[in-house]
Motif scaffolding. Structure first.
Motif, PDB file in Angstrom:
ATOM      1  N   ARG A   1      -5.258   2.164   3.178  1.00  0.00           N
ATOM      2  CA  ARG A   1      -3.990   1.156   3.497  1.00  0.00           C
ATOM      3  C   ARG A   1      -3.724   0.718   4.411  1.00  0.00           C
ATOM      4  O   ARG A   1      -3.310  -0.516   4.791  1.00  0.00           O
TER       5      ARG A   1
ATOM      6  N   ASP B   1      -6.033   6.816   4.267  1.00  0.00           N
ATOM      7  CA  ASP B   1      -5.141   5.810   5.287  1.00  0.00           C
ATOM      8  C   ASP B   1      -5.914   4.715   5.674  1.00  0.00           C
ATOM      9  O   ASP B   1      -5.492   3.607   5.865  1.00  0.00           O
TER      10      ASP B   1
ATOM     11  N   THR C   1      -2.733  -3.502   4.300  1.00  0.00           N
ATOM     12  CA  THR C   1      -1.632  -4.113   5.053  1.00  0.00           C
ATOM     13  C   THR C   1      -1.913  -5.199   5.823  1.00  0.00           C
ATOM     14  O   THR C   1      -0.975  -5.945   6.336  1.00  0.00           O
TER      15      THR C   1
ATOM     16  N   PRO D   1       0.785  -1.055  -0.115  1.00  0.00           N
ATOM     17  CA  PRO D   1       0.107  -0.083  -0.032  1.00  0.00           C
ATOM     18  C   PRO D   1       0.734   1.382  -0.098  1.00  0.00           C
ATOM     19  O   PRO D   1       0.402   2.208  -0.567  1.00  0.00           O
ATOM     20  N   ASN D   2       2.010   1.177   0.477  1.00  0.00           N
ATOM     21  CA  ASN D   2       2.846   2.492   0.683  1.00  0.00           C
ATOM     22  C   ASN D   2       3.454   2.710  -0.812  1.00  0.00           C
ATOM     23  O   ASN D   2       3.943   4.040  -0.964  1.00  0.00           O
TER      24      ASN D   2
END
Length: 224
Positions: free
Chosen positions: A137, A134, A141, A111-112
Motif C-alpha cells: 500500500r 502495508d 500511494t 490502495p485503501n
C-alpha cells in the motif's frame, strides 16, 4: 556483473528491498524507478531505460508488469542483455483478471479500497502478513492513479510478441500465481526458446514472500 531490477506495477522499486538485501554486495545493483520514466508505452519505457544502461552488459530482473519492458530491452540492446530473469512476469496479457482490472475507474485504484483479505488471496496466496500488505500500500500511494490506470491498460492491451529472442532467460514461477495464467508462461517459453523455469512456493508477490529463494535463482543466473 551489473544487475538491473525492473519493478512491478507500482513502479517504485521499493518492494525489491528485501530481495536486494539477499543479493551479494559484490554485484552492482541498480533499481529502475518507472515513475521517473516519462515514456507511457512499454516500448517508450524500454527506450529510455536503454539510454540509462548505455553500453554496459547487464542481467535484467523483471518483475510482473516489467516483463514486456525486458523483452523490448532485449530487442534494443541485443547482446548487452546477458540474461533476463522474469519474476512472476509476462510479455503478453497475463489473463482475464488483467482485462477486468483495466476497466476499473481511477477512483477504485486507491490502495485503501483494496481489502486485506482480497490482497492476501490474489497477491500472496494466503501467505501475506500485515507488514507486507502495508508495504504494498505504501508503494502504491506514491503512484498517481492515472499512472496505475495507464499501466493496467498497457497490460490488458498486450499482444503476443512476434519475434523470438536469443537472450538466455530464467522464469521464477510461483506455485500458486493467481494473476499470471499458465498460457502467458507458455508464450514466454515460445519467445525465449531456452527458457529455464524455476518454481518457488508462494503467490504472485513471490519476490516479497520468498526473497532468499528468488535471490538464489538470480545469483545462479549470473554464472550459468
Amino acid at each position: 556483473m551489473k544487475i538491473v531490477f525492473l519493478p512491478g506495477m507500482d513502479g517504485t522499486g521499493l518492494l525489491f528491498n528485501e530481495l536486494i538485501l539477499n543479493i551479494p554486495s559484490e554485484f552492482d545493483r541498480e533499481v529502475i524507478c518507472l515513475n521517473e520514466i516519462q515514456g507511457v508505452s512499454y516500448r517508450q519505457q524500454a527506450e529510455q531505460i536503454a539510454e540509462k544502461i548505455g553500453s554496459s552488459s547487464v542481467l535484467v530482473v523483471a518483475e510482473s508488469y516489467s516483463g514486456r519492458i525486458a523483452y523490448e530491452l532485449c530487442s534494443i540492446l541485443g547482446a548487452r542483455v546477458s540474461k533476463v530473469v522474469f519474476i512472476a512476469s509476462f510479455v503478453s496479457c497475463p489473463g482475464v483478471l488483467a482485462k477486468l482490472a483495466a476497466v476499473l475507474p481511477e477512483y477504485f485504484l486507491k490502495p485503501n479500497l483494496f481489502p486485506n483479505w482480497l490482497m492476501k488471496m490474489l497477491c500472496f496466496d494466503g501467505r501475506g502478513n500485515r507488514v507486507l500488505m502495508d508495504q504494498v500500500r505504501q508503494a502504491i500511494t506514491q503512484v498517481k492513479p492515472s499512472a496505475l490506470k495507464r499501466r493496467l491498460l498497457n497490460i490488458a492491451e498486450l499482444d503476443e510478441p512476434k519475434v523470438q529472442q536469443s537472450t538466455a532467460a530464467v522464469y521464477i514461477r510461483p506455485t500458486n500465481d493467481r494473476l499470471v495464467a499458465y498460457d502467458a508462461v507458455k508464450v514466454l517459453g515460445n519467445i525465449y526458446p531456452e527458457l529455464s523455469v524455476e518454481s518457488v512456493e508462494g503467490g504472485h508477490f513471490i519476490a516479497q514472500t520468498a526473497p532468499e529463494s528468488c535471490a538464489r535463482v538470480i545469483v545462479r543466473a549470473t554464472t550459468t
